[in-house]
Design an enzyme around this catalytic site. Structure first.
Site, PDB file in Angstrom:
ATOM      1  N   ASP A   1       0.830  -1.209   0.000  1.00  0.00           N
ATOM      2  CA  ASP A   1       0.000   0.000   0.000  1.00  0.00           C
ATOM      3  C   ASP A   1       0.860   1.252   0.000  1.00  0.00           C
ATOM      4  O   ASP A   1       0.585   2.224  -0.703  1.00  0.00           O
ATOM      5  CB  ASP A   1      -0.920   0.024   1.234  1.00  0.00           C
ATOM      6  CG  ASP A   1      -2.003  -1.043   1.146  1.00  0.00           C
ATOM      7  OD1 ASP A   1      -2.165  -1.603   0.045  1.00  0.00           O
ATOM      8  OD2 ASP A   1      -2.659  -1.307   2.159  1.00  0.00           O
ATOM      9  N   TYR A   2       1.903   1.215   0.812  1.00  0.00           N
ATOM     10  CA  TYR A   2       2.830   2.348   0.890  1.00  0.00           C
ATOM     11  C   TYR A   2       3.513   2.575  -0.459  1.00  0.00           C
ATOM     12  O   TYR A   2       3.551   3.689  -0.978  1.00  0.00           O
ATOM     13  CB  TYR A   2       3.870   2.074   1.982  1.00  0.00           C
ATOM     14  CG  TYR A   2       5.051   3.002   1.966  1.00  0.00           C
ATOM     15  CD1 TYR A   2       4.918   4.329   2.380  1.00  0.00           C
ATOM     16  CD2 TYR A   2       6.300   2.574   1.552  1.00  0.00           C
ATOM     17  CE1 TYR A   2       5.997   5.198   2.368  1.00  0.00           C
ATOM     18  CE2 TYR A   2       7.389   3.425   1.535  1.00  0.00           C
ATOM     19  CZ  TYR A   2       7.231   4.732   1.945  1.00  0.00           C
ATOM     20  OH  TYR A   2       8.308   5.594   1.916  1.00  0.00           O
ATOM     21  N   LEU A   3       4.020   1.508  -1.045  1.00  0.00           N
ATOM     22  CA  LEU A   3       4.742   1.633  -2.318  1.00  0.00           C
ATOM     23  C   LEU A   3       3.812   2.061  -3.448  1.00  0.00           C
ATOM     24  O   LEU A   3       4.205   2.804  -4.345  1.00  0.00           O
ATOM     25  CB  LEU A   3       5.433   0.313  -2.670  1.00  0.00           C
ATOM     26  CG  LEU A   3       6.602  -0.053  -1.744  1.00  0.00           C
ATOM     27  CD1 LEU A   3       7.110  -1.447  -2.053  1.00  0.00           C
ATOM     28  CD2 LEU A   3       7.735   0.965  -1.867  1.00  0.00           C
TER      29      LEU A   3
END
Length: 212
Positions: free
Chosen positions: A122-124
């Site tokens: 999700d972060y990436l």
């Protein structure tokens, strides 16, 4: 002296960036902060601040003029869409509106292809979307994608490539040093690259990406 707006100034890497800018003969940092206590933290060191929240309207932040923007903000995985993605997009839009000369983005290795990542997808993905938005913005930019961050000492040496095709770590000190050097006009324009610890002096490594 160029005025550099630092988003995420109060973060671990952000503080290092502000210190380097403060010591530089070329740049004058303006720390973008969300809270009063963060404001006094910087002002006690003689660093100018501006109040702004990446989850809100950021246009008031641009009531004064800056030459360049360095985006080092991160939600620490808590609000990746709101901060890492949408917050970055807001800053990019405002920078475009105010003719910012260069936008330097602290991204992450793996942001080029989030679906391949084993963790932090999700972060990436949020980082990827912000990076792509910046590339399409028409602004002059540099996107810096470090490997895993450590709190080790500054080595002033890195390994750099558009795509390193291997994992690795790098100290926050070396990342901060790389980001600040990337602000220079003759380095890394309209370019994206990955960095990990290595054997090449940062300035020499960056000279390879001087021309896009």
């Amino acid at each position: 002296m160029e005025k550099i707006l630092v988003a995420g100034a109060h973060g671990t890497t952000g503080k290092k960036i502000v210190n380097l800018l403060k010591e530089s003969q070329y740049f004058n940092p303006i720390a973008m902060v969300r809270k009063e206590e963060q404001k006094s933290f910087f002002e006690s060191q003689g660093v100018e601040t501006v109040m702004g929240d990446l989850e809100e309207d950021v246009s008031p932040v641009f009531n004064q003029s800056y030459d360049k923007v360095l985006f080092a903000a991160g939600s620490g995985g808590k609000k990746v869409v709101e901060v890492d993605q949408e917050g970055a997009k807001k800053m990019i839009d405002a920078s475009k509106q105010h003719n910012i000369k260069k936008f330097v983005m602290l991204s992450s290795m793996g942001a080029d292809n989030p679906s391949e990542a084993e963790e932090l997808q999700d972060y990436l993905k949020a980082k990827h979307n912000a990076d792509e938005y910046l590339k399409d913005s028409g602004l002059n930019y540099a996107i810096v994608r470090p490997g895993s961050l450590t709190d080790n000492e500054l080595t002033n040496k890195i390994e750099l490539a558009e795509k390193l095709n291997k994992r690795g770590e790098i100290s926050r000190n070396d990342v901060a040093q790389t980001l600040v050097r990337t602000l220079n006009d003759d380095v890394a324009n309209k370019s994206t690259f990955e960095i990990i610890k290595g054997d090449t002096i940062i300035a020499d490594a960056l000279n390879k990406v001087a021309v896009h």
